[in-house]
Scaffold this active site. Structure first.
Site, mmCIF file in Angstrom:
data_model
loop_
_atom_site.group_PDB
_atom_site.id
_atom_site.type_symbol
_atom_site.label_atom_id
_atom_site.label_comp_id
_atom_site.label_asym_id
_atom_site.label_seq_id
_atom_site.Cartn_x
_atom_site.Cartn_y
_atom_site.Cartn_z
ATOM 1 N N PHE A 88 0.856 -1.189 0.000
ATOM 2 C CA PHE A 88 0.000 0.000 0.000
ATOM 3 C C PHE A 88 0.888 1.234 0.000
ATOM 4 O O PHE A 88 1.714 1.416 0.888
ATOM 5 C CB PHE A 88 -0.941 0.036 1.217
ATOM 6 C CG PHE A 88 -1.931 1.160 1.112
ATOM 7 C CD1 PHE A 88 -3.112 0.993 0.404
ATOM 8 C CD2 PHE A 88 -1.667 2.404 1.674
ATOM 9 C CE1 PHE A 88 -4.014 2.051 0.260
ATOM 10 C CE2 PHE A 88 -2.556 3.457 1.536
ATOM 11 C CZ PHE A 88 -3.735 3.270 0.828
ATOM 12 N N ASP B 232 9.259 2.563 1.786
ATOM 13 C CA ASP B 232 8.104 3.343 2.222
ATOM 14 C C ASP B 232 7.925 3.055 3.713
ATOM 15 O O ASP B 232 7.411 2.007 4.100
ATOM 16 C CB ASP B 232 6.876 2.897 1.402
ATOM 17 C CG ASP B 232 5.591 3.561 1.880
ATOM 18 O OD1 ASP B 232 5.575 4.125 2.993
ATOM 19 O OD2 ASP B 232 4.590 3.495 1.131
ATOM 20 N N LYS C 83 2.565 10.105 8.311
ATOM 21 C CA LYS C 83 1.833 9.671 9.516
ATOM 22 C C LYS C 83 2.351 10.272 10.830
ATOM 23 O O LYS C 83 1.943 11.349 11.200
ATOM 24 C CB LYS C 83 1.815 8.140 9.574
ATOM 25 C CG LYS C 83 0.858 7.538 8.525
ATOM 26 C CD LYS C 83 0.624 6.084 8.766
ATOM 27 C CE LYS C 83 -0.246 5.408 7.723
ATOM 28 N NZ LYS C 83 -1.676 5.613 7.906
HETATM 29 C C1 LIG Z 1 2.888 2.320 3.868
HETATM 30 C C2 LIG Z 1 2.008 3.457 3.478
HETATM 31 N N1 LIG Z 1 2.378 4.259 2.483
HETATM 32 C C3 LIG Z 1 1.626 5.301 2.095
HETATM 33 C C4 LIG Z 1 0.426 5.572 2.702
HETATM 34 C C5 LIG Z 1 -0.399 6.740 2.263
HETATM 35 O O1 LIG Z 1 -0.299 7.753 3.204
HETATM 36 P P1 LIG Z 1 -1.336 8.975 3.179
HETATM 37 O O2 LIG Z 1 -2.669 8.408 3.543
HETATM 38 O O3 LIG Z 1 -0.786 9.929 4.196
HETATM 39 O O4 LIG Z 1 -1.308 9.527 1.807
HETATM 40 C C6 LIG Z 1 -0.011 4.756 3.754
HETATM 41 C C7 LIG Z 1 -1.294 4.999 4.417
HETATM 42 O O5 LIG Z 1 -1.838 4.193 5.113
HETATM 43 C C8 LIG Z 1 0.799 3.665 4.148
HETATM 44 O O6 LIG Z 1 0.436 2.844 5.140
#
Ligand SMILES: Cc1ncc(COP(=O)(O)O)c(C=O)c1O
Length: 397
Positions: free
Chosen positions: A138, A223, A252
């Site tokens: 994700f 990520d 986050k």
């Molecule tokens: C691993 C990861 N990357 C990217 C995102 C996307 O982040 P945002 O919702 O702040 O765009 C998330 C959101 O849950 C995530 O868990």
């Protein structure tokens, strides 16, 4: 206005991109939140891995208050003091030499992918632009990060997706090796998959990826939007592995609850971004970065990493003991305070029942209960939650 009326107005005026639980939270402190009727909840969701330092941490509150009185926003045309402080801290505590600030995880990942392409154009031979990502990953909801997210359910209705992505199974080094071709510029992954079900890397997998990327001369992007900022018991998850990525994204928990994102970059790659190549109006603004400095300082100074390791190990052990008692629990896994319990049934009703009992937990992928408490959670609070969970399970079996 009472909460029923407010929820009705929410349904009327807010786009239905979330299926919401029928509670309206109005206050938070540490590991606890309260709804409008005054009911208290022990929070094992923490805004989905955002409130790592706990709700309304005094250092974060103070930083926001004093920064708001001084300067909330100025353009990145000018130097910004808390932005410089946060970038310095992040670089001092990581592999990175430079930071680019933005406002969310998706935006940070967009930045990483744009930089990887640009660096490839300038520094790699041939025309390399493809990025390999992992099944069940994700990476966000913008069109590019959605395409990077190798889960079909998120793609539905949005075709045509972005060109330039290839998917391989998580924890399969051979598949990565075989997928790299003359077009590949990077491999991107979460060191532990969060939304995909708290899937941990097998022994040697991340190191193996580093070796493959080095051998092929392509970039490794981590990520750490969900697992960064202490969630796994180290400030960044890559630190467990004795390797470093070339690029890493954060968001986050970075500013204790204030929206922020960051792309951390090694020096030799950062040079591919020149003025005008990439930008974000709010990125690294004084308010968000002042909160970021406070949150990071709290994590480091208040021994939250140590607590995360100790309570995380204890929590994992408790969940494993629960697994012994209930045959519908398939597996318990995770690191630090990102823990998952995979069931052989839907977990939605368990989340609701726990909420009724005063505990917020999450379920991802339909059947993986996910626990993401603030890093300040205590063993006693873990015991309370686990006891309630067992009671709910007793009602099922
Ligand atoms: C691993 C990861 N990357 C990217 C995102 C996307 O982040 P945002 O919702 O702040 O765009 C998330 C959101 O849950 C995530 O868990």
């Amino acid at each position: 206005m009472d909460s029923q009326t407010l929820m009705m107005l929410s349904e009327k005026y807010i786009a239905h991109t979330y299926a919401r639980y029928p509670i309206l939270l109005v206050r938070g402190k540490g590991t606890r939140v309260w709804d409008k009727e005054g009911k208290e909840y022990l929070d094992f969701v923490a805004g989905l891995a955002v409130c790592n330092v706990g709700h309304s941490h005094p250092k974060v509150v103070k930083a926001i208050q004093s920064q708001a009185e001084k300067l909330i926003h100025v353009s990145n045309f000018y130097y910004i003091e808390p932005q410089i402080q946060l970038a310095s801290l992040l670089c001092q505590h990581s592999f990175a030499d430079k930071a680019f600030f933005c406002n969310s995880g998706a935006e940070a990942n967009e930045g990483a992918m744009k930089l990887a392409r640009k660096y490839a154009k300038e520094k790699m031979k041939g025309d390399r632009y493809e990025i390999i990502t992992m099944e069940r990953s994700f990476h966000g909801r913008t069109l590019a990060t959605l395409t990077a997210t190798a889960q079909e359910k998120f793609h539905k209705g949005y075709s045509p997706l972005m060109p330039g992505f290839k998917y391989v199974p998580f924890n399969d080094l051979k598949a990565v090796g075989e997928s790299i071709d003359a077009k590949t510029c990077a491999v991107m992954l979460e060191p532990i998959q969060g939304e995909g079900g708290v899937n941990c890397p097998s022994e040697g997998y991340l190191k193996g990826l580093r070796e493959i990327c080095d051998e092929k001369g392509i970039l490794l992007i981590f990520d750490e939007v969900q697992v960064g900022m202490g969630r796994t018991g180290k400030l960044f998850a890559y630190e467990h592995e004795g390797i470093e990525p070339d690029l890493m994204t954060l968001a986050k928990a970075l500013a204790g609850g204030v929206p922020i994102g960051a792309l951390l970059i090694k020096k030799e790659i950062a040079g591919s971004f020149e003025p005008g190549d990439h930008a974000s109006t709010f990125g690294g603004n004084p308010l968000a970065t002042a909160a970021g400095v406070a949150a990071l300082t709290a994590i480091l100074e208040e021994k939250m990493l140590e607590n995360c390791q100790e309570v995380g190990d204890y929590f994992l052990d408790r969940l494993k003991r629960v697994k012994e008692k209930f045959s519908f629990i398939r597996e318990v896994r995770g690191k630090g305070l990102i823990l998952g319990m995979e069931l052989n049934m839907d977990g939605g009703s368990i989340v609701k029942e726990m909420m009724r009992k005063g505990f917020l937990i999450n379920c991802t992928m339909g059947n993986v209960l996910r626990f993401l408490p603030p890093l300040i959670v205590t063993k006693r609070e873990v015991d309370q939650m686990v006891k309630a969970l067992q009671e709910v399970f007793n009602g099922i079996s």
